[in-house]
Design a protein around this motif. Structure first.
Motif, PDB file in Angstrom:
ATOM      1  N   GLU A  12       0.723  -1.303  -0.182  1.00  0.00           N
ATOM      2  CA  GLU A  12       0.050  -0.122  -0.012  1.00  0.00           C
ATOM      3  C   GLU A  12       0.873   1.260   0.088  1.00  0.00           C
ATOM      4  O   GLU A  12       0.635   2.069   0.863  1.00  0.00           O
ATOM      5  N   ARG A  13       1.846   1.146  -1.153  1.00  0.00           N
ATOM      6  CA  ARG A  13       2.761   2.638  -1.193  1.00  0.00           C
ATOM      7  C   ARG A  13       2.610   3.042  -2.519  1.00  0.00           C
ATOM      8  O   ARG A  13       2.050   2.533  -3.649  1.00  0.00           O
ATOM      9  N   ILE A  14       2.736   4.474  -2.538  1.00  0.00           N
ATOM     10  CA  ILE A  14       2.600   4.949  -3.764  1.00  0.00           C
ATOM     11  C   ILE A  14       3.756   4.899  -4.500  1.00  0.00           C
ATOM     12  O   ILE A  14       4.849   5.362  -4.160  1.00  0.00           O
ATOM     13  N   LEU A  15       3.850   4.440  -5.669  1.00  0.00           N
ATOM     14  CA  LEU A  15       4.815   4.443  -6.671  1.00  0.00           C
ATOM     15  C   LEU A  15       5.243   5.694  -7.216  1.00  0.00           C
ATOM     16  O   LEU A  15       4.465   6.333  -7.848  1.00  0.00           O
ATOM     17  N   PHE A  16       6.459   6.146  -6.913  1.00  0.00           N
ATOM     18  CA  PHE A  16       6.847   7.406  -7.224  1.00  0.00           C
ATOM     19  C   PHE A  16       8.013   7.101  -8.387  1.00  0.00           C
ATOM     20  O   PHE A  16       9.022   6.203  -8.150  1.00  0.00           O
ATOM     21  N   THR A  17       8.015   7.327  -9.630  1.00  0.00           N
ATOM     22  CA  THR A  17       8.668   6.900 -10.701  1.00  0.00           C
ATOM     23  C   THR A  17       8.756   7.899 -11.805  1.00  0.00           C
ATOM     24  O   THR A  17       8.122   9.089 -11.978  1.00  0.00           O
ATOM     25  N   HIS A  18       9.744   7.809 -12.679  1.00  0.00           N
ATOM     26  CA  HIS A  18       9.922   8.538 -13.832  1.00  0.00           C
ATOM     27  C   HIS A  18       9.402   7.862 -15.215  1.00  0.00           C
ATOM     28  O   HIS A  18       9.146   8.291 -16.138  1.00  0.00           O
ATOM     29  N   ASP A  19       9.226   6.404 -14.773  1.00  0.00           N
ATOM     30  CA  ASP A  19       8.850   5.748 -15.858  1.00  0.00           C
ATOM     31  C   ASP A  19       7.414   5.748 -16.369  1.00  0.00           C
ATOM     32  O   ASP A  19       6.526   5.509 -15.487  1.00  0.00           O
ATOM     33  N   THR A  20       7.204   6.508 -17.565  1.00  0.00           N
ATOM     34  CA  THR A  20       5.881   6.524 -18.080  1.00  0.00           C
ATOM     35  C   THR A  20       5.316   5.163 -18.665  1.00  0.00           C
ATOM     36  O   THR A  20       3.969   5.063 -18.924  1.00  0.00           O
ATOM     37  N   ASP A  21       6.069   4.085 -18.622  1.00  0.00           N
ATOM     38  CA  ASP A  21       5.556   2.689 -18.831  1.00  0.00           C
ATOM     39  C   ASP A  21       4.041   2.502 -17.899  1.00  0.00           C
ATOM     40  O   ASP A  21       3.334   1.794 -18.110  1.00  0.00           O
ATOM     41  N   PHE A  22       4.304   2.816 -16.819  1.00  0.00           N
ATOM     42  CA  PHE A  22       3.350   2.618 -15.811  1.00  0.00           C
ATOM     43  C   PHE A  22       1.864   3.515 -16.001  1.00  0.00           C
ATOM     44  O   PHE A  22       0.977   3.208 -15.411  1.00  0.00           O
ATOM     45  N   SER A  23       2.028   4.525 -17.005  1.00  0.00           N
ATOM     46  CA  SER A  23       0.899   5.169 -17.179  1.00  0.00           C
ATOM     47  C   SER A  23      -0.131   4.676 -18.463  1.00  0.00           C
ATOM     48  O   SER A  23      -1.152   5.070 -18.605  1.00  0.00           O
TER      49      SER A  23
END
Length: 90
Positions: free
Chosen positions: A53-64
């Motif tokens: 239950e953590r907010i994923l903090f990323t630069h990776d736009t693949d997650f969008s």
């Protein structure tokens, strides 16, 4: 669910592509931060974020990409860009 009077800590899972200075900054501000282990696949990152239950903090736009991950698979994602991509202030 937490009652409105009870504070729930905001927990982040920082992707391996996020600078460690950001982890330090967030920790100093009172957030709970863990860093994704190096080399794990995006699907495992999503699963880890959901389970913890953590907010994923990323630069990776693949997650969008909605075609890659369903809403049920995702806890929460924060995709960010810093321009210029240097951390001068932190």
């Amino acid at each position: 669910m937490f009652p409105l009077t009870q504070k729930r800590p905001i927990k982040f899972l920082l992707d391996e592509n996020v600078n460690n200075k950001i982890a330090s900054y967030l920790t100093q501000k009172g957030f709970e931060v863990k860093i994704v282990p190096k080399g794990i696949k995006n699907g495992q990152v999503i699963e880890l974020s959901r389970k913890q239950e953590r907010i994923l903090f990323t630069h990776d736009t693949d997650f969008s990409e909605p075609s890659r991950y369903s809403r049920e698979q995702i806890y929460s994602i924060l995709i960010f860009r810093i321009h210029p991509p240097r951390l001068l202030i932190l």
